[in-house]
Design an enzyme around this catalytic site. Structure first.
Site, PDB file in Angstrom:
ATOM      1  N   ASP A 196      -9.019  -5.427  -5.708  1.00  0.00           N
ATOM      2  CA  ASP A 196      -8.616  -4.385  -4.766  1.00  0.00           C
ATOM      3  C   ASP A 196      -9.382  -3.120  -5.123  1.00  0.00           C
ATOM      4  O   ASP A 196      -9.074  -2.455  -6.113  1.00  0.00           O
ATOM      5  CB  ASP A 196      -7.104  -4.151  -4.863  1.00  0.00           C
TER       6      ASP A 196
ATOM      7  N   HIS B 297      -7.257  -5.921  -1.077  1.00  0.00           N
ATOM      8  CA  HIS B 297      -6.086  -5.073  -0.913  1.00  0.00           C
ATOM      9  C   HIS B 297      -4.944  -5.805  -0.218  1.00  0.00           C
ATOM     10  O   HIS B 297      -5.115  -6.447   0.809  1.00  0.00           O
ATOM     11  CB  HIS B 297      -6.479  -3.838  -0.098  1.00  0.00           C
TER      12      HIS B 297
ATOM     13  N   SER C 212       0.849  -1.196   0.000  1.00  0.00           N
ATOM     14  CA  SER C 212       0.000   0.000   0.000  1.00  0.00           C
ATOM     15  C   SER C 212       0.885   1.246   0.000  1.00  0.00           C
ATOM     16  O   SER C 212       1.732   1.388  -0.871  1.00  0.00           O
ATOM     17  CB  SER C 212      -0.962  -0.047   1.187  1.00  0.00           C
TER      18      SER C 212
END
Length: 615
Positions: free
Chosen positions: A331, A362, A214
């Site tokens: 995601d 994710h 991320s």
């Protein structure tokens, strides 16, 4: 002197590392991978210390170059045997704590399109966590026993790192560059954030790899765009590669999945854990209020120079290290285009790049064996042939993430665009067929954000969406690539949200079903931006406009017996702004079609009572 910092009553003492560490051979490589060395698993024989690395920027306005807080975890043998080892480096704005899950300071999505948004509330103060000398323990157990040093740093304006959080600004690239320069003997490190004694990375081989998930995956890409020597390989997992693509879609204000009302200034508040009261006030005023809130433009969602500067695709020519991109097709926080667009640009530039994709949500790194082959090859120089592996690795439906299927590339080289055309059927379901309709035909939907996309897709009868489905598939269909929709639409107001989903029907209602079982992909656009992403043009009520845009890239096998459905609606409850319901969108079906990237280039349907061509 090597320092191991221990907190004692608010002070910090340093201890010498253990002196009786066993002599070991590092690395031990078998079948192209660095193996776990038993003697390196005992954390009692790890050296931990921290320092501050000087950067080339002053983002907090104190007329001193900002310094980044860095922590090091390394085998004692780097001292007792004078070993120089490669480094796995992870940087993050999250290590020192965040503003938490209270969303009271997010923007209120209940906003009329084109209007100035209502003021948002102040964010709660970040409760800083963590103690020296350890910034984070992530990745240590994976890589230190295999013969790598693990380094962490807090991003600018977070934790004990100086500066301001700029969320995609230049400091987020230059900060890790400075750390890599220090690891390679070119930068300056100190024992204190101000002044202090010099610290050298005498234990580093000068070869660095980066990874993270991320935001922590964005930073490796940011560092790579600087072209810094010594950064040999990065493995970004679900990285945000463009803040415009994270908070906007084709001119439309669009929030990341699960974070309705978030924008770039909210993310700034979420991570701003660094600095004293004076520094925080400077950063809030100059970065959050003036730069971000002054340029993010929640009224129109238009693209501008502020957003352009936060898109790493515009800096991709600086990347010269090897890159293994990892992401998920489902995601909906950091949508898959973030990695796909970067992967394709790197391949076009001749950079050594591969792609690992799975079907989950994710996050989700590549298998440890795959990562190991990459780090062992590029950091230890092992000739394991990783550069000749297949370019695309995709976890197929219902397979374990550790067992991806390899393909020559992404999209699949055999994928061809197949056009399908809608046939009227509202307020129930219309059809998708392989030939355009011959007679003019229009259908109208009424916007209402009160209904979720999932409920609209399952509804048998509603005027809040239009949906068109193929007949049942007589064979499974492998989609690989980026679907694209072209439609002609009119609106009865000057502005409207436009949302499109591709779904697989019938809807799976089993107890263990997830939403991703039925959502193939999605896309959003602002009809006011058909001519330019930088300048909205109010819609003339009743006038038809051609709107064409990509949906999110996908690689999915739609099972035999399912139907592929194209759903067109206005406000997407979980992603877009929520204007007052009632806006009417009219779609000219004769001038509307969907392009599907089908492996093999042909769709096969079961016979129906309707004449549907499939060739």
């Amino acid at each position: 002197m090597n320092r191991l910092w221990i907190p004692v009553s608010g002070l910090f003492l340093f201890l010498s590392p253990p002196s009786k560490a066993a002599e070991v051979k590092i690395p031990v490589i078998e079948e192209g991978e660095a193996q776990i060395i038993k003697e390196l698993e005992d954390s009692d024989y790890w050296i931990r210390h921290d320092l501050w690395v000087e950067t080339e920027f002053d983002s907090d306005g104190d007329d001193m170059l900002d310094r980044m807080h860095v922590s090091v975890t390394r085998p004692t043998q780097t001292d007792t045997q004078s070993l120089k080892l490669p480094v796995i480096y992870n940087s993050s704005p999250y290590f020192a704590g965040t503003a938490g899950g209270d969303e009271s300071y997010f923007w209120d999505p209940r906003q009329e399109l084109g209007a100035e948004p209502p003021q948002r509330s102040a964010a709660p103060a970040v409760e800083r966590k963590g103690t020296r000398p350890i910034i984070s323990k992530r990745h240590v157990k994976d890589w230190l026993p295999r013969g790598f040093i693990v380094v962490h740093s807090s991003a600018p304006g977070t934790g004990l790192s100086q500066g301001c959080p700029t969320v995609g600004g230049n400091p987020e690239a230059l900060a890790p560059k400075a750390v890599i320069d220090w690891l390679c003997g070119r930068g300056k490190g100190f024992t204190e954030p101000v002044g202090g004694e010099p610290v050298e990375a005498y234990w580093s081989s000068g070869k660095v790899g980066m990874t993270g998930t991320s935001y922590n995956g964005t930073i490796p890409l940011a560092a790579a765009t600087t072209g810094v020597p010594g950064l040999e390989v990065i493995i970004p997992v679900a990285p945000n590669t463009s803040y415009y693509h994270y908070y906007r879609s084709n001119g439309l204000v669009r929030h990341p999945g699960g974070y309705l009302g978030e924008d770039i200034d909210v993310l700034y508040d979420f991570i701003h854990s660094g600095g004293d009261e004076q520094t925080q006030a400077y950063c809030d005023c100059n970065v959050r209020d003036e730069l971000m809130q002054g340029n993010q433009d929640r009224a129109t969602g238009d693209y501008n120079d502020f957003w352009q500067s936060r898109d790493y695709l515009n800096r991709i020519d600086g990347v010269n290290c090897a890159v293994l991109m990892a992401h998920a097709f489902n995601d909906w926080n950091v949508v898959p285009e973030h990695s796909i667009r970067i992967y394709q640009a790197l391949r076009n530039n001749g950079v050594q790049a591969q792609l690992y994709m799975h079907q989950g949500g994710h996050g989700g790194p590549p298998p440890i064996s795959m990562m190991n082959r990459w780090f062992t090859h590029y950091l230890y120089g092992e000739d394991n042939g990783v550069e000749n592996d297949s370019k695309s690795w995709i976890v197929r439906e219902n397979d374990e993430r550790e067992k991806p299927t390899e393909y020559p590339d992404y999209p699949h080289p055999w994928a061809k665009d197949v056009l399908v055309y809608p046939v009227s059927g509202s307020p129930q379901r219309g059809r998708l067929q392989m030939v355009p309709i011959e007679e003019p035909s229009t259908e109208t939907l009424v916007d209402n954000f009160s209904f979720s996309g999932e409920s609209l897709a399952q509804a048998e009868f509603t005027d809040h969406r239009l949906i068109y489905t193929t007949p049942e598939l007589s064979e499974a269909v492998h989609l690989s690539g980026t679907p694209r929709v072209k439609l002609r639409m009119a609106c009865d107001r000057p502005a409207a949200n436009l949302s499109v989903w591709l779904v697989s029907l019938p809807w799976n209602t089993k107890n263990n079903a997830t939403i991703t079982d039925n959502i193939i992909t999605r896309g959003w656009a602002d009809p006011q931006n058909t001519k330019s992403m930088r300048e909205s043009e109010p819609l003339v009520p009743g006038q038809f406009y051609d709107v064409e845009f990509d949906l999110q890239p996908d690689d999915q096998v739609i099972a035999k017996g399912q139907q592929i459905g194209l759903m067109i609606f206005s406000s997407d409850r979980d992603y877009t702004l929520h204007p007052t319901p009632g806006t009417k969108l009219t779609i000219d079906l004769q001038q509307t079609h969907l392009s599907l990237p089908v492996v093999g280039g042909t769709l096969h349907f079961k016979p129906t009572n309707e004449a549907v061509q499939n060739e």
